[in-house]
Design an enzyme around this catalytic site. Structure first.
Site, PDB file in Angstrom:
ATOM      1  CE  LYS A 139      -0.205   2.254   3.737  1.00  0.00           C
ATOM      2  NZ  LYS A 139      -0.831   2.432   5.411  1.00  0.00           N
ATOM      3  CD  GLU A 207      -1.819   4.210  15.059  1.00  0.00           C
ATOM      4  OE1 GLU A 207      -0.981   3.021  14.027  1.00  0.00           O
ATOM      5  OE2 GLU A 207      -2.109   5.041  14.094  1.00  0.00           O
ATOM      6  CG  ASP A 226      -1.636   6.292   7.513  1.00  0.00           C
ATOM      7  OD1 ASP A 226      -1.201   4.897   6.943  1.00  0.00           O
ATOM      8  OD2 ASP A 226      -1.435   6.242   7.977  1.00  0.00           O
ATOM      9  CG  HIS A 231      -4.886  -0.445   7.411  1.00  0.00           C
ATOM     10  ND1 HIS A 231      -4.471  -1.502   6.404  1.00  0.00           N
ATOM     11  CD2 HIS A 231      -3.925  -0.449   8.037  1.00  0.00           C
ATOM     12  CE1 HIS A 231      -3.571  -0.886   6.537  1.00  0.00           C
ATOM     13  NE2 HIS A 231      -2.795  -0.184   7.684  1.00  0.00           N
ATOM     14  CE  LYS A 317      -0.395   7.702  12.440  1.00  0.00           C
ATOM     15  NZ  LYS A 317      -0.536   6.088  12.366  1.00  0.00           N
TER      16      LYS A 317
HETATM   17  C1  BG6 Z   1       0.221   1.276   8.397  1.00  0.00           C
HETATM   18  C2  BG6 Z   1      -0.284   2.664   8.639  1.00  0.00           C
HETATM   19  O1  BG6 Z   1      -0.363   0.674   7.231  1.00  0.00           O
HETATM   20  O2  BG6 Z   1      -0.791   0.872   9.783  1.00  0.00           O
HETATM   21  C3  BG6 Z   1       0.705   3.253   9.726  1.00  0.00           C
HETATM   22  O3  BG6 Z   1       0.228   3.433   7.670  1.00  0.00           O
HETATM   23  C4  BG6 Z   1      -0.296   2.360  11.254  1.00  0.00           C
HETATM   24  O4  BG6 Z   1       0.254   4.760  10.289  1.00  0.00           O
HETATM   25  C5  BG6 Z   1      -0.414   0.759  10.585  1.00  0.00           C
HETATM   26  O5  BG6 Z   1       0.933   3.299  12.186  1.00  0.00           O
HETATM   27  C6  BG6 Z   1      -1.009   0.128  11.940  1.00  0.00           C
HETATM   28  O6  BG6 Z   1      -0.490  -0.715  11.594  1.00  0.00           O
HETATM   29  P1  BG6 Z   1      -0.478  -1.610  12.893  1.00  0.00           P
HETATM   30  O7  BG6 Z   1      -0.348  -2.958  12.894  1.00  0.00           O
HETATM   31  O8  BG6 Z   1       1.013  -1.105  14.314  1.00  0.00           O
HETATM   32  O9  BG6 Z   1      -1.527  -1.712  13.892  1.00  0.00           O
END
Ligand code: BG6
Length: 460
Positions: A139, A207, A226, A231, A317
């Protein structure tokens, strides 16, 4: 797990950050499990020797906190080779061909900026290396609907859709995989998932860290591009899609595309955008940036099963906690006079905690030990305790790509539908609300849930 039909793995961008953090630990784990049965060829610009690449592999494993067993590492190292060169220089591809020309089924993993996808594939095709290959693509796949379509069209001029494996690492996480099992392998779950019983759904991705050293990447992207377009809409599609029919991996792709087609585009009027205080000082961020680091929104699905049930999605975030969860909130049970003192109890919930500590919780009403009041009890299932060590998402996805199991990758129609859904949020005249680091984001997001159970604090 299947045995591999790929006979060589070629990683473009093997010296990059993603490779260090994710791919190398995943390759080590695959080697440890005996699943890495083909040579691995790294390609990148850095004029490294093979020994240097091997050293970098060891360092990356150290940083990832992996306990390295020398025998396993040696065995991984003997599979490695390295081709360095500029991705725009045809000579790089001729040299690559000398290394991999003897193999028949390469898997090319493109861990490179999306602007290079097309030119790398074009150069591979000019030295006749594409016809049998599969392409694992990172991605972001496009930056909006038009660019995603254009990228698909460009790739399809050179390779077939069946050769493209678009990665979304969320799909390699155990709890996300478990959504389908929970739903379609449990008679007590699936019939409950519809507008008859469900009041609303909440999807949260909080996050507790900021943009850190990714300012110049993130500032062009923002929370919607993002994590929501990819996701979180994947999570939404898995909890709401119909049951796939047939055994082919295309079956799940069909159902995901179907449900995403039914999702009404997000509306800036029922969305809240935030930016954390201090974001503008992050290196790489434009001084008057209007990029959102937080978004909360409400979406509806226009189909028979889900009509009228809102799905609330929020992602941000620099929040108070790190927690990704899917929460299905059921309608309240009727309170009959026989079962007294239940009116104060919240409705049943099914919570799937994706991160940290993947787990499932069901909340139920029961009777307090003393008196007649009801109370809430939780049935908790910690996945790690039940299932043992869970594979890393990239370990699972690379394994699947190597072994010809493609259901965890995304097809062009789902990607384009997801962009259609988020498109109205991409560049609206948004009013950005500033929020404090360590908070739960702008309070204005609470109004979105009016008439429903409000945002629930993540299950920690
Ligand atoms: C990524 C994003 O795809 O996924 C990030 O670019 C994000 O900004 C991350 O922090 C989160 O992934 P995970 O697996 O740590 O929850």
């Amino acid at each position: 797990m299947n045995t591999s039909n790929v006979d060589v793995l070629v990683i473009f961008g093997v010296t990059g950050d993603l490779a260090h953090k994710m791919t190398i630990p995943a390759l080590y784990r695959l080697e440890q499990a005996g699943y890495l049965q083909c040579p691995v060829v790294g390609v990148a610009l850095e004029p490294w020797t093979l020994d240097r690449l091997i050293e970098e592999f060891r360092a990356a494993l150290g940083k990832a906190g992996e306990e390295v067993n020398d025998r396993i590492f040696e065995s991984l190292a003997t599979k490695l080779s390295y081709v360095h060169g500029d991705f725009s220089d045809r000579d790089t591809y001729s040299r690559l061909k000398e290394v991999i020309g003897v193999y028949h089924n390469p898997l090319y993993y493109l861990e490179i900026p999306p602007s290079l996808f097309a030119s790398v594939i074009h150069e591979l095709s000019s030295v006749d290396l594409t016809s049998k290959g599969k392409f694992l693509i990172e991605k972001p796949f496009g930056t909006d609907l038009a660019s995603a379509k254009m990228l698909n069209d460009t790739l399809h001029e050179m390779i077939e859709e069946e050769q493209i494996l678009r990665i979304d690492h969320f799909l390699g996480k155990q709890p996300i995989l478990d959504i389908s099992y929970l739903r379609f392998a449990n008679e007590i779950v699936e019939p409950m998932l519809s507008r008859e019983h469900v009041d609303s759904i909440q999807i949260t991705m909080a996050e507790d860290f900021g943009v850190e050293d990714r300012g110049s990447f993130y500032d062009r992207v923002g929370a919607v591009r993002d994590v929501v377009q990819n996701h979180l809409l994947q999570v939404l599609s898995l909890i709401t899609m119909e049951i796939p029919t047939g055994q082919n991996y295309g079956a799940i792709w069909d159902k995901k595309a179907d449900i995403l087609r039914a999702v009404v585009p997000m509306d800036p009027k029922t969305s809240v955008f935030g930016q954390y205080e201090g974001y503008l000082e992050v290196p790489g961020v434009f001084p008057s940036s209007q990029t959102e680091t937080y978004v909360a929104t409400k979406v509806f699905i226009e189909n028979w099963r889900w009509y009228g049930v809102p799905v609330f999605i929020r992602a941000g975030k620099a929040l108070a906690v790190r927690a990704t969860e899917l929460r299905v909130i059921f309608k309240k049970a009727p309170h009959l006079s026989y079962v007294k003192d239940l009116g104060h109890l919240p409705p049943n919930e099914m919570i799937l905690r994706v991160d940290p500590n993947p787990s499932l919780r069901l909340t139920l009403a029961s009777k307090d030990a003393v008196g007649s009041r009801g109370r809430v009890v939780s049935l908790d299932l910690p996945f790690a305790e039940e299932l043992g060590r869970l594979p890393l998402p990239y370990e699972r996805l690379i394994h699947d790509a190597l072994s010809g199991e493609y259901s965890l990758f995304t097809r062009e129609d789902s990607v384009e539908e997801s962009w259609r859904i988020v498109q109205p949020l991409l560049d609206p005249e948004k009013s950005l609300i500033s929020y404090k680091k360590g908070s739960l984001g702008p309070l204005e997001a609470n109004a979105l849930c009016k008439g429903y159970l409000g945002w629930q604090n993540p299950w920690l």
